[in-house]
Each structure stands twice: as C-alpha cells, then as structure tokens.
Design an enzyme around this catalytic site. Structure first.
Site, PDB file in Angstrom:
ATOM      1  N   HIS A  35       7.525  -1.580   7.793  1.00  0.00           N
ATOM      2  CA  HIS A  35       6.616  -0.218   8.381  1.00  0.00           C
ATOM      3  C   HIS A  35       7.178  -0.272  10.708  1.00  0.00           C
ATOM      4  O   HIS A  35       7.765   0.319  11.575  1.00  0.00           O
ATOM      5  CB  HIS A  35       5.606   0.047   8.069  1.00  0.00           C
ATOM      6  CG  HIS A  35       4.993   1.380   8.634  1.00  0.00           C
ATOM      7  ND1 HIS A  35       2.902   1.123   9.512  1.00  0.00           N
ATOM      8  CD2 HIS A  35       5.028   2.268   9.131  1.00  0.00           C
ATOM      9  CE1 HIS A  35       2.964   2.669   9.649  1.00  0.00           C
ATOM     10  NE2 HIS A  35       4.005   3.216   9.659  1.00  0.00           N
ATOM     11  N   HIS A  41      -1.571  -0.926   8.451  1.00  0.00           N
ATOM     12  CA  HIS A  41      -1.186   0.301   8.153  1.00  0.00           C
ATOM     13  C   HIS A  41      -1.654   0.390   6.994  1.00  0.00           C
ATOM     14  O   HIS A  41      -1.687   1.315   6.206  1.00  0.00           O
ATOM     15  CB  HIS A  41      -0.050   1.294   8.900  1.00  0.00           C
ATOM     16  CG  HIS A  41      -0.244   0.842  10.425  1.00  0.00           C
ATOM     17  ND1 HIS A  41       1.147  -0.128  11.126  1.00  0.00           N
ATOM     18  CD2 HIS A  41      -0.807   1.027  11.312  1.00  0.00           C
ATOM     19  CE1 HIS A  41       0.399  -0.020  11.853  1.00  0.00           C
ATOM     20  NE2 HIS A  41      -0.251   1.088  12.991  1.00  0.00           N
TER      21      HIS A  41
END
Lengths: 172, 817
Positions: A102, A121
């Site tokens: 990501h 995250h």
C-alpha cells in the site's frame, strides 16, 4: 516476542538504507549480487540469492531476508504445514516482501495467526494463502518470492510474484 | 493460492508527460490524484522522469510509487497512450494516501490494449431478433423518443417511471444531474421518479434539513482538532477510508475520544483502539434499531446535567414551543429544545434496557460528548450514515442525533459538525423537484402493481440495490418480457408498426425499458434500448466531496466507442423528443424540449451550475487544482475562487428556508421498529441480517466482476457469521449458504467472524452474485425512506465451499500490532 524483535531489527536496517549484520539477532540476513539491468530482455532477470538452509528454520519462526537486493527487506517462514507455493521437504517454506504494497510501511509478523500486519494503515496479509490481503488498502497481494531448494537444503530466492513497493522494477 | 499479478516492471512516465487533475470518482471523500499520460513510444528513466526523483533508489514509506493497478494504456485523441493515476501528495483531502478503490482507477479504465473493462458498452443497443443488437444513436433515440412521446401524450407524464442517480462522482456530477434534471423536471414534470438507492425521489436526511442544518456542514480538518468523534451506523475506515486515515486518525492522535454506535464491531473500532488506546474508545453495540432511544437518553442527560451551550441555544435555535407540527410530510414535530425534550425525555436506565448496553457506558458517552473539559465547552464531531439513514425510523432518528449537536453548540464551529458521511460524492444541480411532492411516490410499488408504461433508468441497477428486490425483479421481468415479445413479433414491420406494437404491449400491462449505463447491467437484461454512457475522466466532471470541496476532474482519455456523457445523452434525447413531438403536431409540447444545443459537457455545466454560481467556470476550477474550493462559492478574488470552511459559522441556520435563521429541535418519539412488518419478521426468524460494505469494492463493485484481484478475494458475497452459530449448523468456512425469509432468498459464503454476535450476520451489500435486497421487506417510513437494515431471516446450507472459496483467507479482518 522474538519475531517482533527481529522485525524491529529489520526496520532499523531498512531505515538506514539496508546495511547488513544485525548484531544479536538470530535472523539470517543475506545479500545478493546487485543485478545488472538488462533492458534487451522482456523479463526482468532476477538474481539468485541464498537465504538459508532448511535445517536453519524452525516452524513459525520468521527469518529476516533481503531480496532481490539489500534495500528490499523480506521474510522467510517455515509454516509447519504444506501450502500452495511452499517449498522444501515439507512444502511449507515461503518468503515474502515485508514492505506493505500500500504505502511501503514495514510490516510485522503475527505468529499467532500467521499474518503480516501493517502498522501504517492496518492492512493484513495471509502468508498461508499466498500473501492474500485479508483486509487492507493495497491493490495487490503481498509480493511472494519464488524459492528453490537444492539437494543440500539450501534455499534460494529467484523471483517475485508482484511488484515490490517503492520501485518501478523489482530489480533496480 | 492468492492471485499474483506477475508484474515485475512498469513503464516510467517521462518528464514531459501530460498531467491532469483527477478526483477519485468512487466514494464521497474524493481523494486527489494526478493522471500522467504519455506517448506509447516514449518513456522516462530512473533518473529523468515526471516525478523528479531518483527511481533507481528504493523509495521509503509514503514515497511515490506507481502500483501495477495504477497503470494502464488507454486511448487519448485516438492514439494509445500510457496512463498512470497516482495519489496527489499535495491534496489536502488525502495527502498522498490511496485507497484500494482509488488506487485501481487506472486498471478500471477500458483498454483494448490491456483488455481491461471490455464489458463496457460501446454502442447503443436495441432489442432485435431475440437479443440486443448494436445500432446508431439516431436509431436508438428515435425509438425511445417515439415510444415515450406516444405514451406520455396518450396518457400523461405520470406514465413515465424514472430511475435516476442524484449524486456526484462516477455516474453523476453537476453536468449530468443538470442534463437529466432539465429533461425530466423542466421539459417534463416527471413525478414518478426514484433515486439509485431508494424507491422514491426524496432526501435521505429530510429531518436535519427541516431542522435547518444541511447534512454536510463541516470540513474534514474538524476531526483533527476535536475532543470527541462520535460515529453512528458507519464504518469509515472501510467506506471513507482516507477521511479516517488522514483526518480522524490525526484527531485520535491529538487525544480525541472515539464513540462508535453500531451493533457490529468493525475494523473502524479496531483501528480507533489501535490509534487511541482501547480506554479512549467506546463501542456502544446497541440492539439493532434502538438508536433513537440512545440519542434521546444522551440528549436528556446532557440537558439535565447543564452541559448544553446556552448562548448558542439562545442565539441560534428556535425558542418558543412548536414551530412545525407533525403531519404527513413531517414524521415528527419540530420546535424549541424544551418542546422537543418533552417528547424525547428518556432516562439512561430506560435506554440501557432498550438498547441492551450498560447504563454506565451511556453516561460515559454523554460525558465524552458534552461534559465541560478543563472548564471549557467540549468539542464533538458527529457523523452518521446508512446504519441510521437506512435504519429504523429515519426521520426521527436522524433528528435525535442532530438534537444533541444543537444542544451542545457543535454546528458551524471548529472541531464540531453533525454530518452524514456520505456514499458517492455530491453533484446535484437540477430544476425544482417540488412537483414530486412529499411524501413522494413509492415508485417500486407503483411498478410492481402494474403502474407506469415506460421506464427510463440512468445508472441504477435495482437488481442489486433495491429493497423487496425479489418481487421487484419478478414484476419487472414479466412486464418487460411482454414488450420483448411484441418487438420480436413486429420486427419485420416499419418503425411506426413497431411503435404501435410496443404501445399495445404496454397498454396491456407491459413496460418499455430504456437503460442508460456504462455496461450491460443486471436490470439491463430487461431493457429494450440500452444507451452507453461514459465515466469521469472520459469526460470532464465536477462534483463536491463530503466537506463540500468542489473540483473539476479532468478528461484524460477518449470515450469508449460511441459512449457519451449522460448530460449529452439527455440532450440528444430531448432533441429527439422535440423532433418527434413536432412531427406529431404538438408544437407547444415540442417547444418545451428546446435549449439542449450542447456540444460538450462544459456546455451543460455552463447552462446549469454556472447559471446559479456565475463565478464558477471550468477554467477557474482547473486552476484551483485538486484542492478546489469549498462550496458555497462566495466570489472570485485575486485569481482564486473563494469558498467557506464550514456552514453556519454565523450561527444562522437556513436549510429549512425559515426567515428567522433559527435551528429547530426534533420531537423524536420512540415507537419501536417503525416500518411495517419488521417486528413480526424479527419475532419469527433466527438471524438478524445486517447489510454492510467492504472497502475493497465499496462504490465500484460494478466494475469488478471481471477483476481477478477482487474476485480472488471475494468470489462470492461474504456473510460474516459467529463461529458457534456456524458450528451449530454444521457450516464450514466458505460454505455457500442461503438466507431466506418471506421476502425471498439470497446467497453468499459463510465467513466465520470472531466478533460477530450470535444470531447476527453481516452480508455485503450490492453484490452482483447475491443481492441482499432480495430478503429486505418493502417497509419504509412516512417519507418512503426504506429500512434495509432491519431484516431477519433463516439460513440454510447450499453447498460445500467451492475451490474458489477454499482459496480465500478467512482470517480476522482486524489488524493487530
């Protein structure tokens, strides 16, 4: 919490640019010969790098690795039961990038449920299911390294299934 | 084993790549991206490239990186060009963060080269010879106009059933809502209209508007400076991902408390605990549907403790009793605080009993919301979404939430706000819809009972996203088949003869269906004419996000085939209506369809939004980039559009249209499960069937049915289920199961979930392979707001996990550090 500690060591290595020799860590760290870009070839030429020997691995105790080069941290894990894509005599050895696909945060291994977890995250990847993203923001599954085990039990990485975070080519 | 992309190298954008502003068109947050396009035969190098960084070095966390999903090869001005759609570090919305949706914008583009999105419609299709045959716009629209004109002149415009998006982003935006709105609400006065996700043309938040409070009045940075964040019936880490990660998270890191009201524990609760510490997170897992009781108790407790903002109440809220009486258009009375509290008054003990949560937790929530902190007023941001919007007693429940925000002075101030979180971006600019009336027609019921003769559908697929879907689909298919049969039987005849045959079929109970969409949808299987639309970035599109941030998302590629922007399709349809009506000798009616001489989407923008907002032009918006301007636009100064940070900063409330500028409180009277049939359904079934969202395809699942990465993860809709419930029924992970009740059946795969309560399952909504709406009863409130969320059913096993399901990871979705 041995695995966490190793991950911390790996993180420090990563932050300072991939230097080697983590004193005091049980992890095997291996560099490979820097690859030469070969633009004439359609496919990226991956280096072959020895990561460990099967005799060095204990079930569910991850080993820090670096592949295809010292700036790309990864993890080598013996899962204890055969999985698709697993190598070695028990078909249970796998290796992955530990940079979250990501945003490139350094992930930690959770041995209880055999997942890689991203503190950035909250993404998660299942190392028993080919690095499938269990939940998260990455738009691909976790890059898995292609492994080969020779007759001596030496484990070599020789490719990757997906693009590694932070590079336009897996071999720079 | 997981899907592997087997991509180990990507082209590098050269320094002279073209750069376009892009606002992600999937969810309401509207993250900023930059689209780089460059010629097919050009490339940058590791050292010399569009990003101006050395790509030969491993980038650190948060560094610039083009993931394979961010790359594609598309057509631009007729040529194949490389495309990279990369998150914008400078956009204040997402600060370079990327969601699993926005990060796939490039791969979700149609490309003849890479083969992506080849299911996109390229040409108009007309039902001919037992299938859908490609044809020209002229041919297809002539048929649509002739049939529509005959039906509405022989009968009335009430015979036209309309399903029409009302939002921004992907299918909507100011250009397209105006184009369709002008056609149906100005040239015509169509009242039997519904919106993509609900069976009538109505607001999802009537009560907050009636109270004077627009539902999007804060800005996202308010989360960063608040004392408490209260989220109700929403799951922002999944569905407003970068709002959570880039704004709520900062608030939590700055010490904010976090309250979640939701019967289900979600990844949002888990992430909040990770960031703030579990001691600063309060999850009120209330009994489904009991929200209003909780908020009434919080309201009561806050008033009784004297934690209200008396100056705000005195200056900004209505002071003397009842302002609006309860009536057919207002499911609750509205008025002063004292007036509302007389109805709302609920003790924390009563609420604990009804909501099935600890009374101490209710008191704690009240303290976190409103108890003065260090002698000062406490700031609280409240946000809600489908858990209450699609929940029990929508009007009163939303009103009960806004009551608390008003009582504590948390609207129009920094660190405050009481907003819906939203689904799509907004982008509504239409002529008045006053003719629709309130309550609006329950259009699905009208269709099911045989009403209407022609249906125009714009970017809606009720097969996947309506309630009472089993019955709707049966009725729709049956009525559409009658027209298909008539068209087949008259295929050899002239156009006039075919129109006669269609009109005869609809007069006998059939329905002529026109479907405008980007691909051949499930409801499109019943369509007789299918018209190909295009998406954002295949056209220029303006929308505003959840903090009213207006941006122009620029066109960077050609439209696919002969597809057109919705606004231009509406214009062409209007022009055909004018021509046909004139041929029919009805000049006066034909004249109503003048005024659509638009060549581009910008022409539609200028005809609509610009007329009401004369400072705003494409050129000015382009210059404002991905940070845009927060509506309402106040002017143009020093080369920049000037907006507002948040609404009502002057303490004057206007959304209800009252001259006094005073906000109203809502007399939210609890009456159990309000919608017909719900209590009975609860009493007679084993499982509560919640419907939920998943970040992986929230707002773009319609594009993902052929996406290997997505289908590998969820080959079937997941149904989260308690492991003990599964064991009791002999179910294993991934088994295909069917949910059934009196409304219908639907199916998915069992996903064992530690945190799922017994007797509660959570099925992902809107799946192409399992419509949760099949089992939702037709129950709505007085204003035809559906209660999708309160559905009960039984479960039975259909089959063992298929090989696709067995390859899925069923581990917990919750991160643990």
């Amino acid at each position: 919490m041995r695995c966490k500690k190793m991950v911390d060591v790996g993180r420090r290595q990563f932050l300072r640019g991939g230097a080697l020799a983590a004193a005091g860590a049980a992890a095997a760290t291996v560099t490979t010969t820097p690859a030469q870009a070969t633009p004439a070839n359609a496919q990226v030429d991956y280096p072959s790098g020895k990561l460990a020997n099967v005799a060095d691995l204990a079930v569910n105790e991850p080993v820090d690795i670096e592949y295809p080069d010292a700036d790309s941290p990864g993890v080598l894990i013996k899962l204890g039961q055969a999985v698709d894509g697993g190598v070695g005599p028990d078909g249970d050895i796998v290796a992955y990038s530990v940079l979250c696909p990501h945003k490139g945060y350094y992930m930690s291994y959770k041995s209880e449920d055999r997942t890689m977890n991203c503190p950035g995250h909250f993404s998660r990847f299942d190392v028993e299911a080919g690095g499938q993203q269990v939940w998260g923001h990455a738009t691909q599954n976790l890059p898995q390294f292609t492994l080969r085990v020779d007759d001596n039990g030496d484990i070599f990485a020789e490719g990757a299934s997906d693009l590694i975070f932070g590079r336009p080519s897996n071999v720079l | 084993m997981a899907y592997k992309r087997q991509i180990d190298r990507l082209p590098i954008p050269p320094k002279d790549a073209k750069v376009h502003n892009v606002t992600c068109h999937y969810c309401i947050v509207g993250c900023g991206y930059k689209a780089y396009t460059w010629d097919r035969n050009k490339q940058g190098t590791l050292k010399d490239n569009a990003f101006g960084i050395d790509l030969g070095e491993q980038q650190n966390a948060d560094g610039t990186w083009v993931a394979p999903s961010m790359y594609n090869m598309v057509k631009q001005d007729g040529k194949d060009v490389h495309l990279a759609v990369v998150p914008d570090q400078e956009c204040v919305v997402n600060s370079g963060l990327v969601s699993i949706r926005g990060g796939r914008m490039a791969e979700n583009r149609p490309s003849k080269v890479t083969g992506t999105q080849q299911q996109r419609l390229s040409d108009p299709l007309v039902w001919r010879n037992g299938t859908w045959q490609p044809t020209s716009w002229d041919d297809a629209l002539d048929l649509v106009a002739r049939v529509t004109a005959r039906i509405i002149t022989e009968g009335s415009e009430d015979d036209l059933l309309l399903s029409m998006f009302d939002h921004g982003g992907s299918a909507g935006g100011y250009e397209n809502t105006w184009g369709t709105g002008k056609l149906y609400f100005d040239s015509m006065k169509v009242k039997n209209a519904r919106i993509h996700n609900r069976p009538a043309y109505n607001s999802e938040v009537h009560s907050t508007r009636d109270m004077g409070v627009d539902e999007l009045q804060y800005q996202y940075s308010d989360y960063e400076v608040t004392d408490t964040i209260m989220i109700i019936g929403a799951n922002p880490l999944e569905t407003q991902t970068n709002l959570f990660l880039n704004h709520m998270r900062k608030g939590l890191e700055n010490g904010a408390k976090f309250i979640m009201v939701d019967p289900r524990r979600t990844v949002t609760v888990n992430a909040a605990e990770e960031v703030a510490g579990a001691e600063n997170v309060l999850h009120l897992a209330i009994d489904p549907g009991s929200d209003m009781v909780l908020f009434n108790a919080l309201f009561t407790h806050i008033v009784d403790q004297g934690w209200t903002d008396s100056d705000f109440i005195a200056n900004s809220t209505f002071a003397s009793g009842e302002a609006v009486a309860e009536d057919a258009a207002h499911p609750a009375g509205l008025g002063s605080l004292d007036y509302a509290l007389a109805t709302c008054r609920t003790s924390t003990a009563e609420a604990a009993e009804i909501c099935k949560v600890d009374e101490v937790d209710i008191i704690k929530a009240a303290e976190w919301i409103a108890k003065p902190k260090d002698g000062a007023r406490r700031k609280c941001v409240t946000a809600y979404e489908k858990g209450v919007i699609w929940g029990n007693d929508n009007y009163r429940t939303v009103g009960s939430i806004v009551n608390i925000a008003l009582a504590t002075g948390n609207i129009g101030r920094e660190g405050g706000g009481c907003c819906r979180l939203g689904g799509h971006q907004e982008g509504y600019y239409r002529p008045s819809d006053a003719h629709v009336g309130r309550p609006a027609t329950y259009v699905d019921q009208l269709l099911i009972s045989g009403g209407g003769k022609v249906q125009h559908i714009w970017a809606c697929d009720h097969y996947k996203t309506t309630l009472n879907a089993s019955q709707y689909k049966r009725a729709h298919r049956k009525r559409a088949e009658m027209v298909k049969d008539a068209m087949d039987a008259s295929a050899a005849g002239s156009r006039e003869q075919q129109v006669d045959a269609i009109v005869a079929a609809v007069n006998a109970g059939g329905l002529f269906v026109v479907d405008v969409d980007i691909h051949h949808s499930q409801i499109g299987q019943n369509a007789h004419v299918i018209l190909p639309a295009c998406e954002s970035n295949e056209m220029n599109l303006t929308s505003m996000n959840g903090e009213r941030r207006l941006r122009l998302s620029e066109k960077y590629m050609d439209r696919y085939g002969n597809s057109l922007p919705d606004c231009l399709i509406a214009a062409k349809l209007a022009q055909n209506m004018e021509r046909v009506l004139r041929e029919m000798g009805d000049d006066a009616y034909a004249d109503q369809f003048k005024g659509y001489d638009w060549e581009t989407e910008e022409d539609a923008f200028m005809d609509g939004y610009h007329q009401g907002n004369p400072d705003v032009t494409y050129e000015r918006l382009r210059a404002m980039g991905n940070n845009g301007v927060q509506e309402p636009v106040q002017g143009f100064e020093n080369g920049k559009l000037v907006g507002v940070e948040r609404l009502y900063m002057d303490g004057k409330f206007t959304r209800h249209g009252r001259d006094d500028g005073k906000a109203l409180f809502c007399a939210a009277s609890w009456r159990g499960l309000q919608a017909p049939g719900k209590e009975q359904e609860r009493a007679t079934h084993k499982f509560w069937i919640n419907n939920v969202r998943a970040n992986i395809f929230w707002q773009n699942q319609f594009l993902d049915k052929d996406n290997d990465f997505i289908q590998d993860r969820f080959p079937y809709p997941f149904i989260e289920m308690n492991a003990d419930d599964m064991a009791e029924m002999g179910l294993n992970a991934g088994d295909l199961i069917e949910i059934h009740n009196e409304n219908g059946t639907t199916q998915g795969m069992a996903y064992p979930t530690d945190t799922a309560a017994r007797g509660q399952v959570a099925m992902v909504f809107g799946s192409p392979t399992g419509s949760q709406g099949n089992v939702v009863n037709p129950g709505v409130n007085e204003l035809v707001l559906p209660d999708y969320k309160h559905t009960w059913g039984n479960i039975r096993k259909l089959a063992d996990a298929t090989p696709a399901a067995k390859a899925v990871s069923f581990k917990s979705k919750e991160y643990t550090g």
